[in-house]
Write an enzyme that holds these catalytic residues in place. Sequence first.
Site, PDB file in Angstrom:
ATOM      1  N   GLU A 100      50.114   8.491  19.458  1.00 55.44           N
ATOM      2  CA  GLU A 100      50.028   7.015  19.115  1.00 55.44           C
ATOM      3  C   GLU A 100      48.774   6.361  19.176  1.00 55.44           C
ATOM      4  OE1 GLU A 100      53.217   4.783  20.599  1.00 55.44           O
ATOM      5  OE2 GLU A 100      52.228   3.013  20.716  1.00 55.44           O
TER       6      GLU A 100
ATOM      7  N   ASP B 172      58.166   3.498  24.547  1.00 57.95           N
ATOM      8  CA  ASP B 172      58.378   1.771  24.228  1.00 57.95           C
ATOM      9  C   ASP B 172      58.786   1.515  23.673  1.00 57.95           C
ATOM     10  OD1 ASP B 172      56.205   1.880  23.163  1.00 57.95           O
ATOM     11  OD2 ASP B 172      54.917   0.025  24.036  1.00 57.95           O
TER      12      ASP B 172
ATOM     13  N   ASP C  54      57.989   0.511  19.851  1.00 58.99           N
ATOM     14  CA  ASP C  54      56.878   0.756  19.603  1.00 58.99           C
ATOM     15  C   ASP C  54      56.824   2.284  19.449  1.00 58.99           C
ATOM     16  OD1 ASP C  54      56.951  -1.704  17.914  1.00 58.99           O
ATOM     17  OD2 ASP C  54      54.496  -1.998  19.618  1.00 58.99           O
TER      18      ASP C  54
END
Length: 652
Positions: free
Chosen positions: A436, A516, A518
């Site tokens: 990510e 988290d 996201d």
Amino acid sequence: MSEEQITPNNGSYSADSIQVLEGLEAVRKRPAMYIGDISVKGLHHLVYEIVDNSIDEALAGYCDHIEVIINEDNSITVQDNGRGIPVDYHEKEKKSALEVAMTVLHAGGKFDKGSYKVSGGLHGVGMSCVNALSTHMTTQVFRNGKIYQQEYEIGKPLYSVKEVGISDITGTRQQFWPDDTIFTEIVYDYKILASRLRELAYLNAGLRISLTDRRVLNEDGSFKSEKFHSEEGLREFVRFIESSREHLINDVIYLNTEKQGVPIEIAIMYNTGFSENVHSYVNNINTIEGGTHLAGFRRALTRTLKKYAEDSKMLEKVKIEIAGDDFREGLTAVISVKVAEPQFEGQTKTKLGNNEVMGAVDQAVGEVLAYYLEEHPKEAKTIVDKVILAATARHAARKAREMVQRKSPMSGGGLPGKLADCSDKDATKCELFLVEGDSAGGTAKQGRNRMFQAILPLRGKILNVEKAMYHKALESEEIRNIYTALGVTIGTEEDSKEANIGKLRYHKIIIMTDADVDGSHIDTLIMTFFFRYMPQIIQNGYLYIATPPLYLCKKGKVEEYCWTDAQRQKFIDTYGNGLENAVHTQRYKGLGEMNAQQLWETTMDPENRMLKQVNIDNAAEADYVFSMLMGEDVGPRREFIEENATYANIDA
Ligand code: 0RA
């Protein structure tokens, strides 16, 4: 304990007894051969083996209730209200039928010729295997107004079958304690059992199955418990799977019949989405690799819809060729057939090979679908319109696909610029990290072992393929990058979703995101992409999720990474003193806050890291869950996330 001592029936050490013991020894020596594996999967498989026998009794028409209990000590109890396992004494065998069923491999049904035995887990090995792999097992039979009982230790009877009481019910009750010297895991997971029992209830209309977890108390003092029961069978199953999707037509097209001696039940729905989701079962086993029943279904669907569209002149203005795939966009179906002697093929032995089933299913579906289309012209037109739209989109998709394929490594177009590839070319040793964000991607590139670890940074959230048409998905740069990095071609016209697994450049694909909300969302988007477009990657066990730590705790020279709040608290309890503790714990909000060395140590180093393997225990339920997570409805999604979230609430 020597074998002589526990030989049943007072030491009459017959040749039969020796054979029995050898059979059970074989199971204990190679348990994986009999139940698949010795981890969580195999552990739960024991329950299915026992439940399957009760389901057979239900299919024979003598049982309508099965009760499954997870006891406080992680033993399992299964009770049914069938006729009870026969207990008659066999002169020849010198033991009761019950003892034979519990101690002789593959005994189930031996003394039960005329009956219709089709159920049976993936391995169909019967109760004696469960018995052999349990430290203790107790069987009680309620029959003839009496209660009969026998107990076993690692498969060996402790005494001959005896009467222990009277009763006016009939049925069979089994309790077993899985052997912790065999299994790597012996704690039962409620959700895994619930998911399979729910599926079984849909597959066997009318059957009542209950699951109780005696390890968990509700607020009112009762045990956690659920009841699974479906009067409508597959009609309800397909509605459950489709509950988060927008329907194209409201009807469920349904058939429940028998053709050429093959019982066939099928439920079909169409939604406004773009994927094909057909779940097929043979004898209650999910045939994830398909086979002849699926082939017969597809053939009949294509032929019947095409003929209807042609006869009603709906295709006259359509210039493009319509392919098989086009008839299956937005199609969700459940197919369940019962086959007396199934031949299972394929890598996971879940592909039906019996040729006669193809024609039977083809005929059944052809008849019912043709009738439905004739009777429902409005719905029929809606379906055919969608097929035409799918064909149009497919032509656009081909252009997009050709673009990707031109750029694929196989055709010399090179790898995506953002990919930091590894030097080893042996796919079985290579790992691809999907990371990510560019910043964490950069850290991962520095921290990795470049021999076998490749890094592909992804920019934020990848496209939600659940909501996108196929050619739109292929236009997304991130998705194209994943395809080209993996080295797989995107597929042929007929079977456009089948990735070419043989060309895969990495056998570990590891999703690495922040711990988290996201990050979890991105995990889900990427998993959805693989589940819908390359399910074989998950089926082969190639997809993983990395688990970065949540905290780094420091006190003086002591440093410890923590993955949970409990671990962090333990560190504070051990090394901390009072209020200043929170200054000693560093919270990682994202991967980017770790330096390359820390990221390697905690999350990437095969010696230390903890990877979660993504697997599909229950494809139909996964189908529902993905559409629900990615769909419009907020309520069920929030409920699911609250129930399943495992990350600490670091956004609060
Ligand atoms: C063979 C024959 C009969 C019942 C069963 C097997 C049977 C086995 C299991 C295993 C779990 N639950 C079960 N319930 C029944 C019928 C014998 C008769 O009454 O004629």
